[in-house]
Design a protein around this motif. Structure first.
Motif, PDB file in Angstrom:
ATOM      1  N   GLN A  51      -6.100   1.308   0.806  1.00 32.38           N
ATOM      2  CA  GLN A  51      -4.674   1.108   1.082  1.00 32.38           C
ATOM      3  C   GLN A  51      -4.132   2.401   1.693  1.00 32.38           C
ATOM      4  OE1 GLN A  51      -2.470  -1.529   0.692  1.00 32.38           O
ATOM      5  NE2 GLN A  51      -4.425  -2.605   0.574  1.00 32.38           N
ATOM      6  N   PHE A  52      -4.337   2.584   2.983  1.00 31.40           N
ATOM      7  CA  PHE A  52      -3.927   3.822   3.613  1.00 31.40           C
ATOM      8  C   PHE A  52      -2.427   4.030   3.425  1.00 31.40           C
ATOM      9  CE2 PHE A  52      -7.782   2.475   5.777  1.00 31.40           C
ATOM     10  CZ  PHE A  52      -8.556   3.603   5.579  1.00 31.40           C
ATOM     11  N   GLY A  53      -2.044   5.256   3.148  1.00 19.96           N
ATOM     12  CA  GLY A  53      -0.631   5.562   2.933  1.00 19.96           C
ATOM     13  C   GLY A  53      -0.203   5.477   1.478  1.00 19.96           C
ATOM     14  N   ALA A  54      -0.923   4.735   0.672  1.00 19.52           N
ATOM     15  CA  ALA A  54      -0.613   4.643  -0.763  1.00 19.52           C
ATOM     16  C   ALA A  54      -1.871   4.174  -1.500  1.00 19.52           C
ATOM     17  CB  ALA A  54       0.540   3.686  -1.016  1.00 19.52           C
ATOM     18  N   ALA A  55      -2.952   4.924  -1.311  1.00 18.17           N
ATOM     19  CA  ALA A  55      -4.233   4.507  -1.878  1.00 18.17           C
ATOM     20  C   ALA A  55      -4.248   4.715  -3.387  1.00 18.17           C
ATOM     21  CB  ALA A  55      -5.365   5.305  -1.229  1.00 18.17           C
ATOM     22  N   ALA A  56      -5.041   3.879  -4.074  1.00 15.46           N
ATOM     23  CA  ALA A  56      -5.161   3.992  -5.532  1.00 15.46           C
ATOM     24  C   ALA A  56      -6.536   4.560  -5.885  1.00 15.46           C
ATOM     25  CB  ALA A  56      -4.984   2.613  -6.170  1.00 15.46           C
ATOM     26  N   PRO A  57      -6.589   5.431  -6.892  1.00 13.23           N
ATOM     27  CA  PRO A  57      -7.870   6.026  -7.272  1.00 13.23           C
ATOM     28  C   PRO A  57      -8.780   5.009  -7.959  1.00 13.23           C
ATOM     29  CG  PRO A  57      -6.161   6.663  -8.834  1.00 13.23           C
ATOM     30  CD  PRO A  57      -5.464   5.910  -7.727  1.00 13.23           C
ATOM     31  N   LEU A  58     -10.061   5.122  -7.714  1.00 10.37           N
ATOM     32  CA  LEU A  58     -11.056   4.296  -8.410  1.00 10.37           C
ATOM     33  C   LEU A  58     -11.715   5.211  -9.442  1.00 10.37           C
ATOM     34  CD1 LEU A  58     -12.575   2.616  -5.209  1.00 10.37           C
ATOM     35  CD2 LEU A  58     -10.785   1.714  -6.725  1.00 10.37           C
TER      36      LEU A  58
END
Ligand code: ADP
Ligand code: ASP
Ligand code: MG
Length: 468
Positions: free
Chosen positions: A161-168
Motif C-alpha cells: 500500500q504505497f503511501g500508507a504501507a502496513a508492517p508485516l
C-alpha cells in the motif's frame, strides 16, 4: 533497551543533530546500553522531495533541479556543523551527493514519463530519512560514540500500500532482531531511517506522512524494548495544540487509548498508528522535548487515569459534510448500507456518521479532497432513487471541521456534553452535527472551519485545562 525517535525539527540543523548525539550519549550512560535511534528527515525536506516529484510529473524540468541544489546545500551545511573529522565529512558529502544524484535521475524519469505513481512517490519521498540518518550517525561518531546508519528498508517489511504501507510483523521481527541486537550488544548505536520500509521484494514504501513515530514503536515491539522515547519540539502530549491554544498544558500521563483518539482526531504530535504496536505488549512510550530535555514530558501506558476527565481538545480541518436526504430513506432497510459501501468503494474514509431519528437523512463527514469522488459514487449507487425522487439529493458542504473532546474519564459521566455546548453557545458557535465515539473516549462536533480555533480554545477553558 530503549528505542528513541527524533523528529524533523529535532534534526533540523547540524547543531540539532549534535544535540541528538548528546541526548543519545545521555541515554546510553543512564541505561548502560546503546539505545536504538530512529530519525526523521530534516524538517521540510519530505515536503520538498514530494514537490520535486509532483512538479516533474506536471512537466516542469526546473524545480526538481533547484530542489536538489537546495537539499545539497542544506545537508552539506549540517555536515559542516556537526562532523569535525575532515575525512568523515568528505565521505559523507560524497554519499549525500550520490543519493541526490539518484533523486535527480528519478525525477528526470518522472518528468519524461509525465506520470507519478504512488510507488514512484514513495521512492522519492523516503530519501530525506536516508540523508539525515547518515549525518546523525556521523555526528554521534564525532562525539566518540560508536554508531552505524541502518536502512529501514532492510528491516521493516511492509505490504504494498504505497503511501500508507502496513508492517508485516512476522517478517519484520526476525530481521529487526538479527540486524539490530548484535549492534546493541557491541555498544554500537543503530541509527535507523524512520518513515520507510520495503515490500518482500525490496520495493521501497513509506508508512504515511509523519510516520517516523510509528517506525519507532514498530521497532520497539520487534525488539521488546523497555520503553520508546519520542523526542519532539514540545514538552510532551498537551491538552491542545499549543499553536492554537497558547495556555495548553503538558499531560504528565495518558493512556494508549486516549492518545490514539487524540492523534486520530488531529493531534499531530504522534502519528495515529503509533500506539498500535506497543499497546498490546504494554511497552511504555514517553514523549519528550529535545529542546528542553530535562522536562519529564508525557508517559503513555495502558493505565487510564480519571484526572483530568477531559484530557485534550483536538481538531481536524478541511472537511466536508455530505447529506443524503429524502422520504425514500425512511424504513427502507439497506440504504445506509449501500451508501457506505459506495463510499468504501471510492477509497475514502468516513470520519464521522450521524443519522437523524426520523431516518430521513444520513450525514457523514469526509476530507474535502475525497468529496467529488464520493458524491459521484453515492449518486451512481442511488441513481434509481434519485430519478424516482424518493431521495432528493446528495449534498456536500465544504469548509467544515471536527472538534474532538477526548478523555477516558468521560465514560458514563453525565454533563460533559452540556458543558461543551455551553462553551460554544457563549461564543455563538453553531454546532452542525454531533457524535459520540463508541469508546465513549470521544465527543466529536462538526463546526464551520472559521469557528474551529475559537471553539477549541473555548472548550479548553470550559474544562479548566489551562490550570492542570
Ligand atoms: P516531529 O517533527 O517531532 O515529529 P511534529 O511537528 O510532527 O513533530 O509534531 C509536534 C507538533 O505537534 C508540535 O509542535 C505541536 O504544534 C503539534 N501538536 C498538535 N497537537 C498537539 C498536542 N495535543 N500536544 C502536543 N503537540 C501538539
Ligand atoms: N519525514 C516524514 C514526513 O515528513 C516522516 C516524519 O517526519 O515522521 O512525513
Ligand atoms: Mg511528527
Amino acid at each position: 533497551m530503549i528505542v528513541m525517535k527524533f523528529g524533523g525539527t529535532s534534526v533540523g540543523t547540524g547543531e540539532r543533530m549534535a544535540n541528538v548525539a548528546r541526548l543519545t550519549q545521555r541515554a546510553f550512560e543512564a541505561t548502560g546500553q546503546a539505545p536504538v535511534v530512529v530519525v526523521s528527515a530534516m524538517n521540510g525536506v519530505t515536503n520538498s522531495l514530494r514537490r520535486a516529484a509532483e512538479t516533474a510529473a506536471a512537466g516542469d524540468p526546473e524545480t526538481f533541479r533547484l530542489i536538489r541544489r537546495e537539499l545539497q546545500e542544506r545537508h552539506f551545511q549540517a555536515i559542516a556543523e556537526c562532523v569535525a573529522d575532515v575525512e568523515l565529512a568528505r565521505g559523507l558529502r560524497a554519499e549525500v551527493s550520490e543519493l541526490l544524484h539518484g533523486f535527480e535521475t528519478l525525477c528526470q524519469s518522472i518528468y519524461t514519463l509525465g506520470e507519478l505513481t504512488p510507488r514512484g512517490m514513495d521512492a522519492v519521498s523516503g530519501l530525506g530519512e536516508r540523508l539525515s540518518a547518515r549525518i546523525v550517525a556521523a555526528a554521534m561518531r564525532s562525539l566518540g560514540l560508536k554508531a552505524q546508519m541502518v536502512e529501514a528498508t532492510e528491516i521493516i517489511i511492509t505490504d504494498d500500500q504505497f503511501g500508507a504501507a502496513a508492517p508485516l510483523f512476522e517478517e519484520t521481527i526476525p530481521r529487526a532482531q538479527a540486524k539490530l541486537l548484535p549492534l546493541v550488544q557491541e555498544g554500537i548505536v543503530p541509527v535507523v531511517t524512520g518513515f520507510i520500509g520495503a515490500t518482500r521484494r525490496g520495493v521501497p514504501t513509506t508508512l504515511g506522512r509523519g510516520s517516523s513515530d510509528y517506525s519507532a514503536t514498530i521497532l520497539g515491539r520487534c525488539l521488546n524494548a523497555q520503553e520508546v522515547w519520542i523526542w519532539t519540539d514540545v514538552d510532551g502530549v498537551m491538552t491542545a495544540d499549543p499553536r492554537i491554544v497558547p495556555d495548553a498544558r503538558t499531560l504528565p500521563t495518558i493512556s494508549y487509548g486516549e492518545v490514539a483518539e487524540l492523534s486520530f482526531f488531529g493531534a499531530k504530535v504522534l502519528h495515529p498508528m503509533t500506539m498500535q504496536p506497543v499497546a498490546q505488549m504494554d511497552i511504555p512510550v514517553r514523549v519528550l522535548n529535545s529542546f528542553n530535555p530535562d522536562h519529564p514530558g508525557t508517559l503513555i501506558t495502558n493505565r487510564p487515569s480519571d484526572h483530568p476527565i477531559v484530557k485534550g481538545i483536538t481538531a481536524i480541518r478541511d472537511l466536508s459534510l455530505i447529506t443524503v436526504e429524502g422520504r425514500g430513506m425512511q424504513g427502507v432497510p439497506g440504504v445506509a448500507g449501500r451508501v457506505f459501501t459506495a463510499v468504501a468503494r471510492s477509497g475514502a474514509s468516513v470520519l464521522m456518521i450521524t443519522q437523524s431519528s426520523s431516518e430521513q437523512s444520513i450525514c457523514f463527514v469526509l476530507r474535502t479532497v475525497d468529496t467529488p469522488g464520493v458524491v459521484k459514487a453515492v449518486e451512481d449507487e442511488l441513481a434509481l432513487e434519485l430519478m424516482r425522487g424518493s431521495i432528493d439529493a446528495v449534498r456536500s458542504h465544504d469548509g467544515m471541521a471536527i472538534i474532538a473532546v477526548v478523555g477516558a474519564g468521560m465514560r458514563g459521566k453525565p454533563g460533559i456534553a452540556v458543558r461543551v455546548f455551553q462553551a460554544l453557545a457563549e461564543r455563538n458557535i453553531n454546532i452542525v452535527s454531533i457524535a459520540q465515539g463508541s469508546s465513549e473516549y470521544n465527543l466529536s462536533l462538526v463546526v464551520a472551519q472559521e469557528d474551529v480555533d475559537e471553539g477549541v480554545r473555548a472548550i479548553h477553558r470550559q474544562f479548566g485545562l489551562h490550570e492542570i
